[in-house]
Design a protein around this motif. Sequence first.
Motif, PDB file in Angstrom:
ATOM      1  N   ALA A  59     -55.897  69.166 -18.916  1.00 16.48           N
ATOM      2  CA  ALA A  59     -55.057  68.513 -19.873  1.00 16.48           C
ATOM      3  C   ALA A  59     -55.511  67.171 -20.488  1.00 16.48           C
ATOM      4  O   ALA A  59     -55.510  67.169 -21.734  1.00 16.48           O
ATOM      5  CB  ALA A  59     -53.803  68.204 -19.084  1.00 16.48           C
ATOM      6  N   ILE A  60     -56.290  66.508 -19.828  1.00 15.57           N
ATOM      7  CA  ILE A  60     -57.102  65.367 -20.399  1.00 15.57           C
ATOM      8  C   ILE A  60     -58.066  65.527 -21.465  1.00 15.57           C
ATOM      9  O   ILE A  60     -58.035  65.127 -22.582  1.00 15.57           O
ATOM     10  CB  ILE A  60     -57.866  64.529 -19.168  1.00 15.57           C
ATOM     11  CG1 ILE A  60     -56.694  63.687 -18.380  1.00 15.57           C
ATOM     12  CG2 ILE A  60     -58.658  63.380 -19.932  1.00 15.57           C
ATOM     13  CD1 ILE A  60     -57.328  63.125 -17.232  1.00 15.57           C
ATOM     14  N   GLN A  61     -58.667  66.707 -21.138  1.00 11.10           N
ATOM     15  CA  GLN A  61     -59.920  67.189 -22.218  1.00 11.10           C
ATOM     16  C   GLN A  61     -59.128  67.906 -23.309  1.00 11.10           C
ATOM     17  O   GLN A  61     -59.748  67.993 -24.372  1.00 11.10           O
ATOM     18  CB  GLN A  61     -60.836  68.004 -21.617  1.00 11.10           C
ATOM     19  CG  GLN A  61     -61.764  67.103 -20.628  1.00 11.10           C
ATOM     20  CD  GLN A  61     -62.703  68.097 -20.128  1.00 11.10           C
ATOM     21  OE1 GLN A  61     -62.544  69.512 -19.822  1.00 11.10           O
ATOM     22  NE2 GLN A  61     -63.850  67.601 -19.694  1.00 11.10           N
ATOM     23  N   SER A  62     -57.748  68.345 -23.503  1.00 12.74           N
ATOM     24  CA  SER A  62     -57.183  69.078 -24.459  1.00 12.74           C
ATOM     25  C   SER A  62     -56.648  68.034 -25.343  1.00 12.74           C
ATOM     26  O   SER A  62     -56.302  68.274 -26.470  1.00 12.74           O
ATOM     27  CB  SER A  62     -56.153  69.817 -24.211  1.00 12.74           C
ATOM     28  OG  SER A  62     -54.788  69.254 -23.650  1.00 12.74           O
ATOM     29  N   VAL A  63     -56.516  66.792 -25.093  1.00 13.27           N
ATOM     30  CA  VAL A  63     -56.104  65.757 -26.159  1.00 13.27           C
ATOM     31  C   VAL A  63     -57.097  65.433 -27.097  1.00 13.27           C
ATOM     32  O   VAL A  63     -58.164  65.250 -26.716  1.00 13.27           O
ATOM     33  CB  VAL A  63     -55.838  64.269 -25.200  1.00 13.27           C
ATOM     34  CG1 VAL A  63     -55.206  63.243 -26.336  1.00 13.27           C
ATOM     35  CG2 VAL A  63     -54.581  64.523 -24.256  1.00 13.27           C
ATOM     36  N   ASP A  64     -56.722  65.488 -28.431  1.00  8.87           N
ATOM     37  CA  ASP A  64     -57.894  65.346 -29.420  1.00  8.87           C
ATOM     38  C   ASP A  64     -58.559  64.130 -29.237  1.00  8.87           C
ATOM     39  O   ASP A  64     -58.028  63.097 -28.910  1.00  8.87           O
ATOM     40  CB  ASP A  64     -56.900  65.268 -30.729  1.00  8.87           C
ATOM     41  CG  ASP A  64     -57.878  65.296 -31.961  1.00  8.87           C
ATOM     42  OD1 ASP A  64     -58.670  66.053 -32.088  1.00  8.87           O
ATOM     43  OD2 ASP A  64     -57.553  64.397 -32.878  1.00  8.87           O
ATOM     44  N   ARG A  65     -59.815  64.432 -29.492  1.00  7.81           N
ATOM     45  CA  ARG A  65     -60.702  63.380 -29.614  1.00  7.81           C
ATOM     46  C   ARG A  65     -60.451  62.002 -30.532  1.00  7.81           C
ATOM     47  O   ARG A  65     -60.708  60.815 -30.375  1.00  7.81           O
ATOM     48  CB  ARG A  65     -62.294  63.774 -29.955  1.00  7.81           C
ATOM     49  CG  ARG A  65     -63.433  63.360 -28.899  1.00  7.81           C
ATOM     50  CD  ARG A  65     -64.609  63.915 -29.381  1.00  7.81           C
ATOM     51  NE  ARG A  65     -64.811  63.736 -30.854  1.00  7.81           N
ATOM     52  CZ  ARG A  65     -66.073  63.100 -31.065  1.00  7.81           C
ATOM     53  NH1 ARG A  65     -67.092  62.891 -30.344  1.00  7.81           N
ATOM     54  NH2 ARG A  65     -66.465  62.969 -32.319  1.00  7.81           N
ATOM     55  N   GLY A  66     -59.818  62.333 -31.712  1.00  9.93           N
ATOM     56  CA  GLY A  66     -59.250  61.396 -32.592  1.00  9.93           C
ATOM     57  C   GLY A  66     -58.316  60.297 -31.928  1.00  9.93           C
ATOM     58  O   GLY A  66     -58.503  59.204 -32.313  1.00  9.93           O
ATOM     59  N   GLN A  67     -57.549  60.870 -30.789  1.00  6.89           N
ATOM     60  CA  GLN A  67     -56.865  60.149 -30.266  1.00  6.89           C
ATOM     61  C   GLN A  67     -57.787  58.699 -29.341  1.00  6.89           C
ATOM     62  O   GLN A  67     -57.238  57.489 -29.674  1.00  6.89           O
ATOM     63  CB  GLN A  67     -55.983  60.563 -29.079  1.00  6.89           C
ATOM     64  CG  GLN A  67     -54.955  61.428 -29.719  1.00  6.89           C
ATOM     65  CD  GLN A  67     -53.943  60.705 -30.338  1.00  6.89           C
ATOM     66  OE1 GLN A  67     -53.072  59.864 -29.673  1.00  6.89           O
ATOM     67  NE2 GLN A  67     -53.532  61.007 -31.702  1.00  6.89           N
ATOM     68  N   THR A  68     -58.494  59.120 -29.057  1.00  4.10           N
ATOM     69  CA  THR A  68     -59.580  58.230 -28.190  1.00  4.10           C
ATOM     70  C   THR A  68     -60.180  57.211 -29.131  1.00  4.10           C
ATOM     71  O   THR A  68     -60.143  56.063 -29.135  1.00  4.10           O
ATOM     72  CB  THR A  68     -60.645  59.057 -27.384  1.00  4.10           C
ATOM     73  OG1 THR A  68     -60.052  59.691 -26.533  1.00  4.10           O
ATOM     74  CG2 THR A  68     -61.617  57.857 -26.552  1.00  4.10           C
ATOM     75  N   GLU A  69     -60.649  57.967 -30.079  1.00  3.06           N
ATOM     76  CA  GLU A  69     -61.399  57.259 -31.382  1.00  3.06           C
ATOM     77  C   GLU A  69     -60.365  55.880 -31.928  1.00  3.06           C
ATOM     78  O   GLU A  69     -60.765  54.962 -32.300  1.00  3.06           O
ATOM     79  CB  GLU A  69     -61.811  58.089 -32.438  1.00  3.06           C
ATOM     80  CG  GLU A  69     -62.854  58.920 -31.888  1.00  3.06           C
ATOM     81  CD  GLU A  69     -63.437  59.846 -32.845  1.00  3.06           C
ATOM     82  OE1 GLU A  69     -62.910  59.872 -33.997  1.00  3.06           O
ATOM     83  OE2 GLU A  69     -64.488  60.377 -32.781  1.00  3.06           O
ATOM     84  N   ALA A  70     -59.212  56.640 -32.063  1.00  2.00           N
ATOM     85  CA  ALA A  70     -58.141  55.407 -32.811  1.00  2.00           C
ATOM     86  C   ALA A  70     -57.860  54.457 -31.796  1.00  2.00           C
ATOM     87  O   ALA A  70     -57.906  53.245 -32.306  1.00  2.00           O
ATOM     88  CB  ALA A  70     -56.672  56.213 -33.108  1.00  2.00           C
ATOM     89  N   GLY A  71     -57.689  54.704 -30.671  1.00  2.00           N
ATOM     90  CA  GLY A  71     -57.675  53.720 -29.566  1.00  2.00           C
ATOM     91  C   GLY A  71     -58.688  52.790 -29.361  1.00  2.00           C
ATOM     92  O   GLY A  71     -58.631  51.592 -29.500  1.00  2.00           O
ATOM     93  N   VAL A  72     -59.943  53.219 -29.390  1.00  2.00           N
ATOM     94  CA  VAL A  72     -61.282  52.525 -29.258  1.00  2.00           C
ATOM     95  C   VAL A  72     -61.405  51.684 -30.686  1.00  2.00           C
ATOM     96  O   VAL A  72     -61.693  50.240 -30.490  1.00  2.00           O
ATOM     97  CB  VAL A  72     -62.362  53.478 -29.250  1.00  2.00           C
ATOM     98  CG1 VAL A  72     -63.801  52.833 -29.373  1.00  2.00           C
ATOM     99  CG2 VAL A  72     -62.358  54.043 -27.939  1.00  2.00           C
TER     100      VAL A  72
END
Lengths: 220, 240
Positions: A109-122
Amino acid sequence: MNEWITYITKYFRVFVPASVMTLKVTTFGILIGILLGMFFALMRISKYRALAVPAKAYIWVIRGTPLLLQLLLIYYGLVGVVKMDNLPAAFVALGVHNGAYIAEIFRGAIQSVDRGQTEAGVSLGMTRRKVMRRIIFPQAFKRALPSLSNQFIIALKDSSLASSIAVPELLLKAKQIGSANFKLMESLSVAAVFYLVMTSVLTIITGLIEHALKTSSRQA
Amino acid sequence: MIKIENLSKWFGKNQVLDNISLNVDPSEVVVIIGPSGSGKSTLLRCVNFLEKAQRGTISIDGKVYTQKSKKLNLMRQEVGMVFQHFNLFPHMTVMNNVIEGLTQVKKIPKSRAVELGKSMLDKVGLLDKADTYPAMISGGQKQRVAIARALVMQPKIMLFDEPTSALDPELVVDVLEVMKNLAGDGMTMMVVTHEMRFAREVADKVVYMDRGRLIESGTPDEIFDHPQEQRTQEFLSRIL
């Protein structure tokens, strides 16, 4: 038919506490399983091998061996190391067992979240930890729910294996009563109905939670 | 403001940035154009270290940063980023998207953050959408929320990575309008885009990239009307 009703009413007082015991084993098994699962899922996706490798090993061993064996191993096999009563042994065995499956559910489930979400947060200046907690995990949890509820149902049924170490749960009690009065068919059928009611209630509850979390969509 | 020196980057064996050097002055709007796969998005993503370049240095506001810098999170508060696919947080309302950085990173109290969020949403014309979820609004609106989310942090620099490429044509205008206003307010901006009209109207400097190299840069007039390099000429003749 009348015979059945008499039978059920007569042993109702036994089946109910036995079912409560089943629920108890299941609940503790799931709770321990969720804690271990979260912990090992995070370890498993770590970029540090020292964390990822032990998590992989745990999942590999637990998923690759039968729960019944794990149960016996913890109850009888660990006697030399720690002395545990049958009930805590059942909690631990079911918890450790479910932890491995739940870890894989969370990881997926964690890996299915789009990488863009992490990038936006970071790029807002959030730390990786904060991104995980505030952005990734809430979305991952929602995605994990269908698989989790499936796992909970499996856990509830698997709790019957605790009968093999004399935990007085539903299946053990049903067998005992059935054998004592030579009505094994009736007794086991009643137990089946009790299991079915419990799994149905569990399905309804997790369904309600899923529905409640469906306020937003996955696409943004 | 941004100083990129001799930046090179490889994805495996494939070199995607080849010795790029580029300066962005305060209040300057630099637009990077070029064919897809030319490395322009990668270059932009290297500026706030979403990508790691193997060689070269990047300094922002006079400070040199590396992938290991402890202050990377502080720097990112000063450098806003807008993505092609918006990357709004789908589990939060529009307002909570906008104030997430304020409350979680800058530790501003919620009530004050909401005030700031309101004025920022008003600025991009979406105050009425504050309580809806991202799934309920159009692509153009999403991108304007994403811009508000970045701007509310009061960054000194804004990076735009193809902000209109995922939008329906009729929704592009509103987003470009917001960006134009921002440039007018004196924001330092680096923009990767295929919107040549925007580049011509708003850019102070246009940079043409091809196959990981910075081929040429100059004012919009220089690049669009008198391109010196053959590859720039070919690219422009194909798209204009």
